[in-house]
Design a protein around this motif. Structure first.
Motif, mmCIF file in Angstrom:
data_model
loop_
_atom_site.group_PDB
_atom_site.id
_atom_site.type_symbol
_atom_site.label_atom_id
_atom_site.label_comp_id
_atom_site.label_asym_id
_atom_site.label_seq_id
_atom_site.Cartn_x
_atom_site.Cartn_y
_atom_site.Cartn_z
ATOM 1 N N LEU A 237 2.769 13.361 -0.306
ATOM 2 C CA LEU A 237 1.981 13.180 0.909
ATOM 3 C C LEU A 237 2.325 11.845 1.536
ATOM 4 O O LEU A 237 2.561 10.869 0.837
ATOM 5 C CB LEU A 237 0.488 13.169 0.564
ATOM 6 C CG LEU A 237 -0.177 14.493 0.254
ATOM 7 C CD1 LEU A 237 -1.618 14.239 -0.149
ATOM 8 C CD2 LEU A 237 -0.110 15.416 1.451
ATOM 9 N N ASP A 238 2.322 11.802 2.827
ATOM 10 C CA ASP A 238 2.459 10.503 3.465
ATOM 11 C C ASP A 238 1.080 10.012 3.861
ATOM 12 O O ASP A 238 0.494 10.472 4.831
ATOM 13 C CB ASP A 238 3.370 10.596 4.687
ATOM 14 C CG ASP A 238 3.646 9.199 5.251
ATOM 15 O OD1 ASP A 238 3.222 8.209 4.604
ATOM 16 O OD2 ASP A 238 4.257 9.112 6.311
ATOM 17 N N LEU A 239 0.566 9.099 3.082
ATOM 18 C CA LEU A 239 -0.780 8.580 3.339
ATOM 19 C C LEU A 239 -0.691 7.144 3.836
ATOM 20 O O LEU A 239 -1.621 6.369 3.706
ATOM 21 C CB LEU A 239 -1.617 8.652 2.062
ATOM 22 C CG LEU A 239 -1.820 10.062 1.493
ATOM 23 C CD1 LEU A 239 -2.440 9.991 0.115
ATOM 24 C CD2 LEU A 239 -2.678 10.908 2.403
ATOM 25 N N SER A 240 0.474 6.792 4.402
ATOM 26 C CA SER A 240 0.697 5.384 4.745
ATOM 27 C C SER A 240 -0.219 4.892 5.863
ATOM 28 O O SER A 240 -0.481 3.718 5.973
ATOM 29 C CB SER A 240 2.157 5.152 5.117
ATOM 30 O OG SER A 240 2.623 6.188 5.962
HETATM 31 CA CA CA Z 1 3.020 6.696 1.952
#
Ligand code: CA
Ligand code: C2E
Ligand code: CA
Ligand code: CA
Length: 276
Positions: free
Chosen positions: A272-275
């Motif tokens: 997942l990209d949770l940036s």
């Molecule tokens: Ca990330």
């Protein structure tokens, strides 16, 4: 202890006393651990055995003890079950899990949370759980509750009522450790459950004979005919995985894939990209 052996009595008392003191120390430590947020929720993937993908987890609690390192549930849950602190911990875990689910988003279909005997029978369970779910703007079906049959069988009629309420509210219900203790067809038939988890003792005894493999085939068939999801617990070897795939078991959990890990490592697995 016998009256004619005073030495044994003294020894027994000494041991009982030491045990009581140890329990008191542990109680005080746990109280403090709750205040200082020393508990952590770890996540173990529940893997689709045909695709190899994961969209579900089981939440497993850990205690990051200031002196003793990372402790497993067996070292602190029994005493918390006895003194009732499990209730406070349990609702904290549910809150953590819901917060995590909200952050992960719909890529994670649901997270299963274990309920102990005392938690299941807590009189305000349903309103508390729904409160937590709402606080994080989640649909209740994002949470699965794992309960063992032993807990339900203590008061089957009342348990049926509670299970019905939980299920009507949209929560998912899993029977944990299926195949041990009280296991019966009737539980699966009578209670509103969505899944059962085949206890890991089955896979452990698979190597020792044909008998276990026939039982597992029957359990997987049972899941199919009742329309219930089946999870095999304790998948540790490639041979066990091959066997499960050959009998059409849909999902599994175990060290072969991944042990329970912290939420960051679980997120890495999801890619997942949770940036932001
Ligand atoms: Ca990330
Ligand atoms: P469980 O619900 O049956 O959880 C599965 C246990 O098996 C976990 O142990 C998990 O780490 C372990 N496990 C996973 N894969 C494998 C494998 O391939 N091989 C083997 N040998 N073990 C595997 P853990 O985390 O130590 O938890 C033990 C028990 O403590 C759980 O059994 C559950 O009954 C209880 N528990 C854990 N977390 C919670 C919680 O948040 N709340 C409550 N009420 N109980 C919990
Ligand atoms: Ca479980
Ligand atoms: Ca289990």
């Amino acid at each position: 202890a016998k009256a004619e052996d005073p030495g044994a009595i003294a020894f027994f008392d000494e041991e009982t006393r030491a045990h009581a003191v140890q329990q008191q120390v542990l109680h005080a430590e746990i109280d403090r651990a709750l205040d200082e947020h020393q508990f952590e929720v770890f996540y173990q993937p529940i893997v689709n055995l045909s695709s190899g993908r994961t969209d579900r987890f089981e939440a497993l609690v850990r205690w990051r003890h200031p002196d003793r390192g990372l402790l497993l549930p067996e070292e602190f849950l029994p005493v918390m079950e006895t003194n009732g602190l499990i209730i406070e911990l349990g609702y904290w875990i549910l809150d953590q899990v819901c917060q995590q689910l909200a952050q992960w988003g719909p890529r994670v279909v649901n997270v299963a949370v274990n309920l102990s005997d005392r938690e299941f029978w807590h009189k305000d369970l349903l309103p508390h759980v729904l409160d937590i779910v709402k606080r994080h703007h989640l649909s209740p079906d994002r949470l699965a509750l794992e309960i063992t049959e032993g807990v339900l069988m203590r008061r089957p009629e009342a348990a049926l009522h509670t299970m019905q309420e939980l299920h009507d509210a949209g929560l998912r219900l899993h029977i944990d450790d299926f195949g041990t203790g009280y296991s019966s067809l009737e539980t699966l038939h009578r209670f509103p459950v969505d899944a059962f988890k085949i206890d890991r003792s089955f896979l452990q005894s698979l190597a020792s004979g044909d008998h276990t493999s026939r039982l597992m085939i029957a359990l997987v068939g049972l899941g199919k005919s009742l329309g219930l999801a089946v999870v095999a617990e304790g998948v540790e070897t490639g041979e066990q995985l091959t066997f499960l795939q050959s009998i059409g078991c849909a999902t599994g959990q175990g060290y072969l894939f991944m042990p329970a890990v912290n939420s960051d490592d679980a997120a890495d697995l999801l890619d997942l990209d949770l940036s932001d």
